[in-house]
Design an enzyme around this catalytic site. Sequence first.
Site, mmCIF file in Angstrom:
data_model
loop_
_atom_site.group_PDB
_atom_site.id
_atom_site.type_symbol
_atom_site.label_atom_id
_atom_site.label_comp_id
_atom_site.label_asym_id
_atom_site.label_seq_id
_atom_site.Cartn_x
_atom_site.Cartn_y
_atom_site.Cartn_z
ATOM 1 N N PRO A 221 29.907 14.370 13.649
ATOM 2 C CA PRO A 221 29.623 15.444 14.359
ATOM 3 C C PRO A 221 29.345 16.661 13.587
ATOM 4 C CG PRO A 221 31.360 14.255 15.263
ATOM 5 C CD PRO A 221 31.103 13.877 13.860
ATOM 6 N N GLN A 223 28.410 17.006 10.447
ATOM 7 C CA GLN A 223 26.879 17.020 9.700
ATOM 8 C C GLN A 223 25.787 17.236 10.736
ATOM 9 O OE1 GLN A 223 26.662 13.010 8.169
ATOM 10 N NE2 GLN A 223 28.576 13.203 7.392
ATOM 11 N N CYS A 417 52.242 45.491 35.845
ATOM 12 C CA CYS A 417 51.096 45.932 36.561
ATOM 13 C C CYS A 417 51.424 45.392 37.929
ATOM 14 C CB CYS A 417 49.782 45.561 36.022
ATOM 15 S SG CYS A 417 48.321 46.289 36.784
ATOM 16 N N PHE A 420 55.029 45.301 38.628
ATOM 17 C CA PHE A 420 55.602 46.740 38.837
ATOM 18 C C PHE A 420 55.382 47.071 40.331
ATOM 19 C CE2 PHE A 420 54.038 50.917 39.672
ATOM 20 C CZ PHE A 420 54.856 51.640 39.220
ATOM 21 N N GLU A 441 46.588 45.491 49.361
ATOM 22 C CA GLU A 441 45.606 44.708 48.724
ATOM 23 C C GLU A 441 45.603 43.408 49.447
ATOM 24 O OE1 GLU A 441 46.101 44.307 44.444
ATOM 25 O OE2 GLU A 441 45.138 42.233 44.212
ATOM 26 N N HIS A 546 49.641 47.848 30.911
ATOM 27 C CA HIS A 546 49.756 46.622 30.407
ATOM 28 C C HIS A 546 50.164 46.894 28.869
ATOM 29 C CE1 HIS A 546 47.887 44.081 33.401
ATOM 30 N NE2 HIS A 546 47.089 45.025 33.865
ATOM 31 N N GLU A 548 51.652 45.061 27.035
ATOM 32 C CA GLU A 548 51.012 43.733 26.031
ATOM 33 C C GLU A 548 50.062 43.817 25.024
ATOM 34 O OE1 GLU A 548 51.084 43.799 29.288
ATOM 35 O OE2 GLU A 548 49.758 42.808 30.096
HETATM 36 N N1 GLN Z 1 46.193 43.621 41.440
HETATM 37 C C1 GLN Z 1 46.784 44.974 41.287
HETATM 38 C C2 GLN Z 1 45.859 46.365 41.266
HETATM 39 O O1 GLN Z 1 44.510 46.096 41.601
HETATM 40 C C3 GLN Z 1 47.448 44.852 39.978
HETATM 41 C C4 GLN Z 1 46.461 44.652 38.919
HETATM 42 C C5 GLN Z 1 46.758 43.851 37.801
HETATM 43 O O2 GLN Z 1 47.959 43.301 37.783
HETATM 44 N N2 GLN Z 1 46.166 44.014 36.586
HETATM 45 O O3 GLN Z 1 46.127 47.265 41.437
#
Ligand code: GLN
Length: 599
Positions: A221, A223, A417, A420, A441, A546, A548
């Site tokens: 594959p 080659q 996010c 939270f 939401e 975020h 992270e």
């Molecule tokens: N849904 C949430 C907002 O829009 C959190 C978004 C997220 O976790 N990135 O505020």
Amino acid sequence: MDAEKLLSSVSDTSDETEFYTPMPAGYKPGQCRYVVVFGTVMSGLGKGIFSSSLAKVLQDKGLTVAPIKLEGYLNRDSGTLNPFRHGEVYVLDDGMECDMDLGTYERMLNQDLNRLNFCTSGQIFTRVLEKERRGGYLGRDVQMIPHVTGEVKSRLRELAVATGADVVFVEIGGTVGDVENAYFIEAIRQLAFEEGPQSVCNVALTYIIEPAMLGEQKSKPAQLNLRTLMAAGIHPHIIACRARHPATNKVREKIAMYSNVPMERVFSMHDCDSVYVIAEMLRGAGIDSAVLDILGLADRADVEREDRERTVWNDYIARFRQAALPVTIGIIGKYTSLRDSYASIIQAIEHAGVHYGARVELKWIDSSSLTEKDVAERLKGLHGVIVPGGFGIRGVEGKLACIRFARENRIPYLGLCYGFQIAVIEYARNVCGLAGANTTEIEQDAAYPVIDVLPEQKRIEGLGGNMRLGGQDVLLAPGSLVAKMYGDVERIRLRFRHRYEVDPQFIDTLTDGGLRFSGRSPNHPIMQVLELSPADHPFFVGTQAHPELTSRPLDAEPMFAAFVHATLVQSGVRDPQPTGVLPRGKPATENHQNERAST
Ligand code: GLN
């Protein structure tokens, strides 16, 4: 005509010539080198990890590098992509929503990237179509070659000008043979000619299969797909063979034979235990010196600098391998079936784990099947819990149950996010007596809409690229837990991606109930970090951001580091000590601009 003459004869476009090579102001062909990484046989070979590791090795030698990912899809960015299909949406400081590979580059190179480093077909075609409307093609019919390929070359050169990089690293998304990326490959063919000899180094990443029923490696594959690459006019200078076990000499010989690439430039890139050891593996195999030779840069390598960088990096790998204190962290989310959806969280935990010598085991818990009834059973044995970002209704009740359990049972909690926002809802319902509290939401006419759409978001229609995105400063309350984590600084900078926020009219009620908002936006009444007093809970922290996304191997993100520290304490370690230098606080920097974020 040689490339230089060709280019000097073409300023932008005209109907007199077939050539179309828009040059960014200040660019001279040949001033920058390019390493281009192509994927053959199949996707998922770790092209981003490979090319970021190679870029790092060159960076260690003192060369400046600038990566760019060329993505074949027609979306303008990754913002509307489903993480189930594409992995996490990674957000850059300037608010660009992009492929998770950009996270790999930022971590590996310890460098903040921006929208110039990410280019999709959607961006290229938008540019071409807008230019056409402005009459930018002077009566010409607009064609894939030379106009669309011309814009691709222009994007690469713009990055070279903007960064002044010695080497631009181009990663072509997808696999050779895909319709989507064929014009990127064609653009590279033209680029190599125009830039001149020793300007472009083509690296083909290929895959050597090892079928279980045969028990031996097969190169067919590889080659065949390398032949497809050559048919597109690209002759690889280097071939890197991804394989489960080291590629055998026989396989390397076959590849060399079929592609006219000398054996010493056909390398084995077999599986290893951490992505951070790949740089060292490349060095060991000599791919770095091959690249420098091909690009005529061998005399630019600063060996002493490289030795220093290697020592620091190898120290990280040694600490990664030695980390032995066992802790178990639960990640409660709805995309748990696909680890790529949480790639940066996994990385941030690894960095924080290495920092405290913890061997972290992750337990994935699907929130959509979690209830008040089985939460105790499902969270048994966890030393900490993370509720990551997310959207929509699915799994929210499960997350609420989990946060309540962690809060009431004093299990370290980190909410990111959505994690939270849901922690705020849980606190409002179960501590502040606001029964029916929710986010709009998922419930438009909630009894207590403690999380509501950001005022600036109410005016926006459509879904693409319009959340509150990118790096924002966060003001920390002096003396708070979070301020301590970051070394008692007043301001930090974190990255965001959200549409909803804590509704300011509930802040007093929540605060009176004991929830402390210890991080706020400097310019708007937007709550960015929450915490419970250490008297009430060993570690209960959430952030609208975020964190992270800004963790780096040698600079563990302070909030993650503090969380892992708390999980170690929870597991019975008395006074966990850092194995390396303390994570640096991330003071707000002046030179970041984020105009889009407040639009
Ligand atoms: N849904 C949430 C907002 O829009 C959190 C978004 C997220 O976790 N990135 O505020």
